[in-house]
Write a protein that holds these residues in place. Structure first.
Motif: not given
Length: 186
Positions: A138-139, A64-66, A133-134, A70-71
């Motif tokens: 999580v996504l 989550f922090e990483r 998107l890349e 992230n845009p």
């Protein structure tokens, strides 16, 4: 020396006053030891489970922090918000068609088809936007859930449109249940 002798006499008296034989005492102590070993093993397993859970939480926090900066995360949230708004609006329209059918009102098949197509267009727009998107891990998991839901939603909406056109109450009820179950993926 007197102290040692007194302690020995006290121990012998305590052992001699006991109602149980040494064999019974040994059996009781073995049972107690077995109980303690069982408790120890249970607590070791629980400790291991908690350790694994903490490691998993640490990994999630790191992810989550990483991902926070992230845009693609922000873009994905915008895409999902737009998708959710579109799906909600179109399903509300489909619900109006169902209510009209159940109220024995005249249905416009063209409007039902437009609503069905709008759901498909919303799903297709979601896929097109996400494909640019890349996705992080999580996504990717969230996207997989949306994909599963989309399959169920699209099929259910198609069934609802078919049921309304055929005036088939059984198919309509089945399709509505299918649509309601699609939410388990979201």
């Amino acid at each position: 020396m007197k102290l040692k002798l007194s302690a020995m006499i006290l121990i012998l008296l305590a052992a001699g006053c006991s109602n149980s034989s040494p064999e019974e005492s040994l059996i009781e102590q073995e049972e107690y030891k077995s109980e303690l070993e069982g408790l120890l093993q249970t607590e070791q397993v629980r400790n291991q489970q908690l350790t694994l859970h903490l490691e998993n939480l640490d990994t999630q926090i790191v992810n989550f922090e990483r991902d926070r900066d992230n845009p693609n995360v922000e873009k994905y949230v915008e895409i999902v918000s737009t998708y959710a708004t579109g799906i909600t609006e179109n399903l509300s329209k489909m619900n109006e068609h169902i209510a009209a059918y159940r109220g024995n009102e005249q249905l416009n098949t063209g409007d039902i088809v437009k609503t069905r197509d709008a759901v498909t267009d919303t799903v297709d727009t979601y896929y097109a936007a996400v494909s640019e998107l890349e996705l992080t891990d999580v996504l990717e998991r969230e996207h997989s859930n949306v994909v599963l839901a989309n399959e169920e939603i699209t099929e259910a909406v198609n069934q609802i449109a078919d049921a309304l056109a055929a005036e088939d109450d059984a198919l309509l009820n089945e399709a509505i249940e299918r649509l309601q179950s699609a939410t388990e993926y979201l």
